[in-house]
Enzyme design. Sequence first.
Site, PDB file in Angstrom:
ATOM      1  N   HIS A  20       0.869  -1.080  -0.171  1.00  0.00           N
ATOM      2  CA  HIS A  20      -0.008  -0.068  -0.131  1.00  0.00           C
ATOM      3  C   HIS A  20       0.807   1.259  -0.027  1.00  0.00           C
ATOM      4  CE1 HIS A  20       0.774   0.444   4.191  1.00  0.00           C
ATOM      5  NE2 HIS A  20      -0.013  -0.668   4.648  1.00  0.00           N
ATOM      6  N   HIS A  23       4.113   1.167   2.481  1.00  0.00           N
ATOM      7  CA  HIS A  23       5.113   0.462   1.867  1.00  0.00           C
ATOM      8  C   HIS A  23       5.826   1.275   0.760  1.00  0.00           C
ATOM      9  CE1 HIS A  23       2.255  -2.699   3.249  1.00  0.00           C
ATOM     10  NE2 HIS A  23       3.124  -2.756   4.381  1.00  0.00           N
ATOM     11  N   CYS A 128       0.645 -10.748  19.724  1.00  0.00           N
ATOM     12  CA  CYS A 128      -0.546 -10.016  18.503  1.00  0.00           C
ATOM     13  C   CYS A 128       0.357 -10.700  17.180  1.00  0.00           C
ATOM     14  CB  CYS A 128      -0.377  -8.775  18.653  1.00  0.00           C
ATOM     15  SG  CYS A 128      -1.219  -7.990  16.998  1.00  0.00           S
ATOM     16  N   CYS A 131       1.235  -8.031  14.443  1.00  0.00           N
ATOM     17  CA  CYS A 131       2.518  -7.442  14.864  1.00  0.00           C
ATOM     18  C   CYS A 131       3.565  -8.663  14.786  1.00  0.00           C
ATOM     19  CB  CYS A 131       2.598  -6.645  16.065  1.00  0.00           C
ATOM     20  SG  CYS A 131       1.614  -5.202  16.313  1.00  0.00           S
ATOM     21  N   CYS A 145      -4.613  -4.442  20.632  1.00  0.00           N
ATOM     22  CA  CYS A 145      -3.462  -3.883  19.940  1.00  0.00           C
ATOM     23  C   CYS A 145      -3.808  -2.606  19.443  1.00  0.00           C
ATOM     24  CB  CYS A 145      -2.792  -4.965  19.035  1.00  0.00           C
ATOM     25  SG  CYS A 145      -1.555  -4.075  18.034  1.00  0.00           S
ATOM     26  N   HIS A 148      -4.066  -3.645  15.281  1.00  0.00           N
ATOM     27  CA  HIS A 148      -4.684  -4.745  14.727  1.00  0.00           C
ATOM     28  C   HIS A 148      -5.834  -5.293  15.423  1.00  0.00           C
ATOM     29  CE1 HIS A 148      -0.335  -5.106  13.451  1.00  0.00           C
ATOM     30  NE2 HIS A 148      -1.036  -5.589  12.378  1.00  0.00           N
ATOM     31  N   LYS A 294      -5.652   6.859  10.357  1.00  0.00           N
ATOM     32  CA  LYS A 294      -4.972   5.685  10.126  1.00  0.00           C
ATOM     33  C   LYS A 294      -5.190   4.910   8.840  1.00  0.00           C
ATOM     34  CE  LYS A 294      -3.395   1.781  12.661  1.00  0.00           C
ATOM     35  NZ  LYS A 294      -2.436   1.196  11.698  1.00  0.00           N
ATOM     36  N   LYS A 297      -7.632  -1.613   6.436  1.00  0.00           N
ATOM     37  CA  LYS A 297      -8.304  -2.185   5.590  1.00  0.00           C
ATOM     38  C   LYS A 297      -9.955  -1.960   6.124  1.00  0.00           C
ATOM     39  CE  LYS A 297      -6.852  -5.997   2.869  1.00  0.00           C
ATOM     40  NZ  LYS A 297      -6.256  -7.699   3.057  1.00  0.00           N
TER      41      LYS A 297
HETATM   42  N1  MSP Z   1       8.048  -7.708   7.987  1.00  0.00           N
HETATM   43  C1  MSP Z   1       8.175  -6.527   8.731  1.00  0.00           C
HETATM   44  C2  MSP Z   1       9.717  -5.897   8.693  1.00  0.00           C
HETATM   45  C3  MSP Z   1      10.784  -6.808   9.026  1.00  0.00           C
HETATM   46  S1  MSP Z   1      12.184  -6.045   8.380  1.00  0.00           S
HETATM   47  C4  MSP Z   1      13.448  -6.581   9.175  1.00  0.00           C
HETATM   48  C5  MSP Z   1       7.144  -5.598   8.734  1.00  0.00           C
HETATM   49  N2  MSP Z   1       6.337  -5.716   7.443  1.00  0.00           N
HETATM   50  S2  MSP Z   1       5.313  -4.588   7.137  1.00  0.00           S
HETATM   51  O1  MSP Z   1       4.823  -5.314   5.787  1.00  0.00           O
HETATM   52  O2  MSP Z   1       4.356  -4.503   8.377  1.00  0.00           O
HETATM   53  O3  MSP Z   1       6.070  -3.170   6.595  1.00  0.00           O
HETATM   54  C6  MSP Z   1       6.402  -2.249   7.684  1.00  0.00           C
HETATM   55  C7  MSP Z   1       6.831  -1.130   6.832  1.00  0.00           C
HETATM   56  O4  MSP Z   1       5.741  -0.550   5.943  1.00  0.00           O
HETATM   57  C8  MSP Z   1       7.135   0.327   7.937  1.00  0.00           C
HETATM   58  O5  MSP Z   1       8.564  -0.037   8.504  1.00  0.00           O
HETATM   59  C9  MSP Z   1       7.069   1.336   6.940  1.00  0.00           C
HETATM   60  O6  MSP Z   1       8.292   1.178   6.095  1.00  0.00           O
HETATM   61  C10 MSP Z   1       5.894   0.884   5.879  1.00  0.00           C
HETATM   62  N3  MSP Z   1       4.607   1.192   6.407  1.00  0.00           N
HETATM   63  C11 MSP Z   1       3.547   0.567   6.761  1.00  0.00           C
HETATM   64  N4  MSP Z   1       2.710   1.500   7.242  1.00  0.00           N
HETATM   65  C12 MSP Z   1       2.771   2.471   6.851  1.00  0.00           C
HETATM   66  C13 MSP Z   1       2.231   4.005   6.752  1.00  0.00           C
HETATM   67  N5  MSP Z   1       1.054   3.922   7.260  1.00  0.00           N
HETATM   68  N6  MSP Z   1       2.945   5.003   6.559  1.00  0.00           N
HETATM   69  C14 MSP Z   1       4.379   4.901   6.256  1.00  0.00           C
HETATM   70  N7  MSP Z   1       5.014   3.796   6.181  1.00  0.00           N
HETATM   71  C15 MSP Z   1       4.416   2.823   6.639  1.00  0.00           C
HETATM   72  O7  MSP Z   1       6.779  -4.737   9.647  1.00  0.00           O
END
Ligand code: MSP
Length: 467
Positions: A20, A23, A128, A131, A145, A148, A294, A297
Site C-alpha cells: 500500500h 510500503h 499479537c 505485529c 493492539c 490490529h 490511520k 482495511k
Molecule cells: N516484516 C516486517 C519488517 C521486517 S524488517 C526486518 C514488517 N513488515 S510490514 O509489511 O508491516 O511493513 C512495515 C513497514 O511498512 C514500515 O517500516 C514502513 O516502512 C512501512 N509502512 C507501513 N505502514 C505505513 C504507513 N502508514 N506509513 C508509512 N509507512 C508505513 O513490519
Amino acid sequence: MDNSKFYITTPIYYSNDNPHLGHTGTTVFADVIARYKRSQNFDVFFLTGTDEHGEKLALTAEKAGKEPQIFVDEMAFRWQEYWRKLNISNNEFMRTSSAGHKQVAQELLQKLYDNGDIYKGVYKGIYCVGCEEFKAEKDLVDGKCPEHRPDQVQYREEENYFFRLSKYVPQVKKYMEENVFSVEPENKKNEMLARLNDEIRDLSASRQTVSWGIPLPFDNAQTTYVWIEALMNYYSATRFYENREDFWPASVHFLGKGNNWFHTVIWPALLIALDLPLPKRVYVHGYYNVEGKKMGKSLGNVISPQDLIDKYSVDGTRYLLCASMPYENDSDVSFKWFNEKYNSVLANGLGNLVSRVAKMAEGLEVSNNHIFNWDDFAIIVEKYNNFRLHEVTTEIEKLINEANTYLNEKSPWKKEGSEKEAILNNVILKILNISALLEPIMPETSLKIRDTFMNNKMPEILFQRIV
Ligand code: MSP
C-alpha cells in the site's frame, strides 16, 4: 566497508498482502536516495524484499488454500512487479524463504547459542499475530493492539528459546546515546531512549507452534521467531549474493516508526552479541495517514500504488510521495492534496514550462552544452544527504517558480534574434539544472527533458492536468 560503498535497505515487507501507500513510500524514498548516491559516484547496494515466514503468512496461505511456499512465491512475484512498475532500482530482492538466507540465519543462530546468548525457558503472555510480537500489558489499549483487530491478540504459553536481550541493553543504550549508530530523526531516537529506561526482558527467539519458519539449528522442533531471522536478512544479503561481502555494515536502514524498536534495539543487540559491526544510520520516518485517519482495511481507506500510478503516472507518484514524506511527524495525505500538488507543480509548473520553452526554441540556435554541478546547489545536496526529501521538493519548486518568473518577465516572445535566443538559452539551462536535480525522484521525466533540449526532440505532454 570503504567509504565509496553505500548500502541502503528497506524493511522486508510481510507478503501476506499487497503493498500500500506506506510500503510504497519507504521503497520510493530508499530508491531516490540510492539513485542520488549513484549520481555522486558511490558504489550502491540497494536491498528490498519480502518477509515470508511466520504465523501470519502461514494462516493467510491456509485461508487461500495454498502451500505456504507456493503462496509466498506468488506474492514475491507480485511485489517485485509493483516495484518494477515504479522504477525501483533495487540491486537484489531478498526473500527469507530462500536457501541462501536460511543458511546464514542458521549459522548466526548457532553462534548465539554456542556463546550462551540463547537459552531455553517458558513464555507466558500475550501475542499479537498482526505485529508478530509478544506484547506487554502496557502496549495494549483496552486489552487490544492499537494496530490490529482484537482477534489477532491471544494469550500464549509455550516453551521457547530466549535471546539474552537484557544483557545487551546497556550497551545498546550507550551506543545509541553516543551515536555509534545514529538514529534519525532525533525524536525517534528519544522515543527509544525513553523506552530503554523501563526494565527490558529477554526476547523470545523461537516458536514451538509455528512450523512455517527456519528451524533452530540446535533444536529442530522449534522455528526461529520471525523477527529475529528477518532482521538478519540485512547481513545475510552481504553473504550469499555475489560480490556483496564488502557491504556490511549497512550505511542506512530505512523504515517506518512501527519498526523502530526492532531496528534500533533488538538488531544492534543481536549484532553486538554476534560481534558484528553495527549499521551506521537508522532512519525512521513517520506514517502516512489518509484524511486524518490511520490507513487500514477495516476503515476502507487503503491507497494502493496502482491507484496512484493510474492517476499521476509513475514519476508523478514518486514525486508526490517525496513531497509528502513523513519526517519527524506523520503526514496527512488525501487525493485532494495529491491532485492539487500534481496540478500546481507538475502539470502547470514544470510541464507547462518545458512545453512552452520547447515550442519557442524550435528552429532556433540554442546551445546544448549543459554542464551540471551538484556543488552549485549546496542546499539541495544537504537536504538529499539528510534524507529530507520533502524539503528537496520544496527547494526544487522554488527553482521552477523562479524559471517561470524569469520567462514571463523577459517575455522572449516579444523579442527577436540573438536577444530572444539568449533569454531562451538561459531558461533552458535553468530547466536542465532542475531536471538534473530531479533525476533521483523522477528519472524518466528527467530523461525526457534532457532529450527535449539536448537532442531536439519535441516533448510529449509530461503531466496531463487533472480536472
Ligand atoms: N516484516 C516486517 C519488517 C521486517 S524488517 C526486518 C514488517 N513488515 S510490514 O509489511 O508491516 O511493513 C512495515 C513497514 O511498512 C514500515 O517500516 C514502513 O516502512 C512501512 N509502512 C507501513 N505502514 C505505513 C504507513 N502508514 N506509513 C508509512 N509507512 C508505513 O513490519
